[in-house]
Design a protein around this motif. Sequence first.
Motif, short mmCIF file in Angstrom:
data_model
loop_
_atom_site.label_atom_id
_atom_site.label_comp_id
_atom_site.label_asym_id
_atom_site.label_seq_id
_atom_site.Cartn_x
_atom_site.Cartn_y
_atom_site.Cartn_z
N ALA A 40 0.83 -1.20 0.00
CA ALA A 40 0.00 0.00 0.00
C ALA A 40 0.87 1.26 0.00
CB ALA A 40 -0.92 0.00 1.22
N LEU A 41 1.95 1.24 0.76
CA LEU A 41 2.82 2.42 0.82
C LEU A 41 3.54 2.63 -0.50
CD1 LEU A 41 3.96 4.77 2.39
CD2 LEU A 41 5.63 3.23 3.44
N ARG A 42 3.95 1.55 -1.13
CA ARG A 42 4.62 1.69 -2.44
C ARG A 42 3.66 2.26 -3.48
NH1 ARG A 42 9.42 -0.13 -4.41
NH2 ARG A 42 9.57 -0.33 -6.69
N ALA A 43 2.42 1.81 -3.46
CA ALA A 43 1.43 2.34 -4.39
C ALA A 43 1.20 3.83 -4.14
CB ALA A 43 0.12 1.56 -4.27
N PHE A 44 1.18 4.22 -2.87
CA PHE A 44 1.05 5.63 -2.51
C PHE A 44 2.22 6.43 -3.05
CE2 PHE A 44 2.40 8.92 0.50
CZ PHE A 44 1.27 9.72 0.59
N ALA A 45 3.45 5.93 -2.89
CA ALA A 45 4.63 6.62 -3.39
C ALA A 45 4.60 6.73 -4.91
CB ALA A 45 5.89 5.90 -2.92
N GLU A 46 4.10 5.69 -5.58
CA GLU A 46 4.00 5.75 -7.04
C GLU A 46 3.04 6.84 -7.48
OE1 GLU A 46 2.84 1.75 -7.86
OE2 GLU A 46 4.90 1.03 -8.12
N ARG A 47 1.92 7.00 -6.77
CA ARG A 47 0.99 8.07 -7.09
C ARG A 47 1.62 9.44 -6.84
NH1 ARG A 47 -2.47 4.76 -4.16
NH2 ARG A 47 -2.54 6.25 -2.42
N ALA A 48 2.32 9.56 -5.73
CA ALA A 48 2.95 10.84 -5.39
C ALA A 48 4.00 11.23 -6.41
CB ALA A 48 3.57 10.75 -3.99
N ASP A 49 4.74 10.24 -6.92
CA ASP A 49 5.78 10.53 -7.91
C ASP A 49 5.16 10.87 -9.26
OD1 ASP A 49 8.44 10.60 -9.07
OD2 ASP A 49 7.97 8.64 -9.94
N ALA A 50 4.12 10.16 -9.64
CA ALA A 50 3.50 10.39 -10.95
C ALA A 50 2.70 11.69 -10.99
CB ALA A 50 2.58 9.21 -11.29
N ASP A 51 2.06 12.04 -9.88
CA ASP A 51 1.22 13.24 -9.83
C ASP A 51 1.41 13.93 -8.49
OD1 ASP A 51 -0.68 15.21 -9.98
OD2 ASP A 51 -2.41 13.87 -9.86
N PRO A 52 2.31 14.91 -8.40
CA PRO A 52 2.57 15.58 -7.12
C PRO A 52 1.33 16.21 -6.49
CG PRO A 52 4.28 16.12 -8.71
CD PRO A 52 3.21 15.38 -9.46
N ALA A 94 -1.42 14.83 -6.11
CA ALA A 94 -2.22 13.80 -5.45
C ALA A 94 -1.90 13.68 -3.97
CB ALA A 94 -1.99 12.45 -6.13
N VAL A 95 -0.79 14.26 -3.53
CA VAL A 95 -0.35 14.13 -2.15
C VAL A 95 0.01 15.51 -1.61
CG1 VAL A 95 1.44 13.17 -0.63
CG2 VAL A 95 0.53 11.81 -2.53
N ARG A 96 -0.37 15.79 -0.39
CA ARG A 96 0.06 17.04 0.25
C ARG A 96 1.00 16.72 1.39
NH1 ARG A 96 -4.33 20.23 0.46
NH2 ARG A 96 -3.47 21.19 -1.42
N TRP A 97 2.24 17.17 1.25
CA TRP A 97 3.23 17.01 2.32
C TRP A 97 3.26 18.22 3.25
CZ3 TRP A 97 4.72 12.14 2.37
CH2 TRP A 97 4.88 11.43 1.18
N SER A 98 2.71 19.35 2.79
CA SER A 98 2.66 20.55 3.63
C SER A 98 1.68 20.33 4.78
CB SER A 98 2.21 21.76 2.80
OG SER A 98 3.06 21.98 1.70
N TYR A 99 1.87 21.09 5.85
CA TYR A 99 0.98 20.92 7.02
C TYR A 99 1.03 22.17 7.89
CZ TYR A 99 5.45 19.65 9.13
OH TYR A 99 6.76 19.66 9.55
#
Length: 589
Positions: free
Chosen positions: A310-322, A324-329
């Motif tokens: 699940a984490l690898r799939a999440f990382a793949e989405r984050a790499d393909a489409d920035p 899709a993920v928010r790292w800011s907080y």
Amino acid sequence: MAKLVLGPVLRYVDAGAATVWAETDEACTVRVRATAWEDAEGGTGSASARAGGPPGGPASFGGEAATFRVAGHHYALVVLDGLPPGTALPYEVTVEADSGGGEARVWPEEHSPFPPSEIRTPSEDAAAPVRVSFGSCRWAAPPAEEKDPVGPDALDTLALRLAGEPAGERPGLLVLLGDQVYADEVSPATREWMGQRRDLDSPPGAQVADYAEYTRLYAESWGDPEIRWLLSTVPSVMIFDDHDVIDDWNTSDKWLAEMRATDWWRERILSGLMSYWVHQHLGNLSPAALAADPLLATIRSAPDRDGTEALRAFAERADADPTAVRWSYRRDLGRTRLLMIDSRAARVLEEDRRAMIDPGEEDWLRTQVREDPEAYDHLLLGTSLPWLLPHLIHDLESWDSALCGGERGARWAGRGEYLRRAADLEHWAAFPRSFDALADLIAELREGPDAPATISVLSGDVHHAYVAEARWPRGGGGGWPRAGEAVPGSPVYQLTCSPVHNSVPLAMRFEFRFGWTGAGRALGRLFARHGRVPRPAVRWRRDGGPWFGNQLMTLDLRGRTAELTLEKAVVRGERAALREVTRTRLERA
């Protein structure tokens, strides 16, 4: 019997809750128990106040979490709720393996030279003082018996000072602004370890290749005894910068295309994002955000709590489409609001749309600063890369961006791309539209009845420290204020502190110093004119620095006042100490 591999790391703390991160050597349940002393009236206080205190007994507060697994490593993030505000609570960590063997205490360690780790909850009084220490760029310190080639580690030195004054004042929050680990500049010991598992003559050579090697970096850095104790007792927030993945990460679309064409980059970027999520990002989140996080829920409910897939799939989405993920907080500390901005993974790299943060991140930032503006007195914007640079360097980066965008034709565009990478021209100034957008947002915030007392941009990256104050023209076409002239609006500062433990070549020291001079500014304007770059809507002046060495900045925020202290790690006799370099009030000129 299960053992603690890394941690505990105290991450989120507010007046009633805390989170503690840990890594163990097998699947188990991790329990954290904190203790306060209860007086005769039922109130609680620090357990260290037992001696001579009123009659009563200990009050215990606890939380537990089952570990989850990623690539064969076991992690837990324990949430403690219902903590008494304004209290120092010593805590211990126990583990109980799924395979049996009973519960065993793993923290504090037997015969530890350090005081007990504590969770110090802030007061419920929103006007209570807040202390924030910050810095970036930390090579892991070598073992104590080895000579340190870059001098004493500022975080190690802070740990020794706090350990020597266990009841003394300490930061309410440690803000680590990037390059917590160096995936592309490993230590000799790590290089030797990697050489035993693969051929270092094949790409990526003596750089991190996969998740296992990332875990080695964190173990080396966070396993340092002083750092391990410091992170166990001072709450921390973190954000990545380029070396957490690779130098110049996401510097341009051409750079990214070249990386993706290699046969090693995919594993590198996925492992970097996965390890960042586990070691750094999870702890940035509040208990409420953790409870609502769909990825964490998926991992905890997976068979055998194995979250690797699940984490690898999440990382793949984050790499393909920035987007899709928010790292800011966001983190609110009493009447201080901290917004940590992802200025690496959220970039838009296409040359005609180039931006430091994508439109969704910009909208998020605007929403966060405008929400309940009367609820905060001080605004801190954390971004690993400085917004305001020495004037010459700012103009060079803006000029180079114009060249790469085709302002002077295709030949100059190629030269600009080469220079962009060779000279690391990739700060906010290299993204002119984003630089101006941030300037416009800050200019809007600093005016009006709800304007904060101070606005500070906290940054690192550039391996030196300085203080710069931003200036805007007077209203009504009145021109630019002169030095020392009182002007309305909140004071706005760029506070840059780097490195915590690293070095900078002598030639670069000269460049940073020269960049602030009148001659440097004049040279920069020549470059800007060649690139047809307009003057920025904001001007700034250096109020202090540049300072070099391993150092930390600390902000003390009390009511509507803010005081900044810069300390440098130095050797005194046979011991390292933090020496005060400067102390200044941040206020209207």
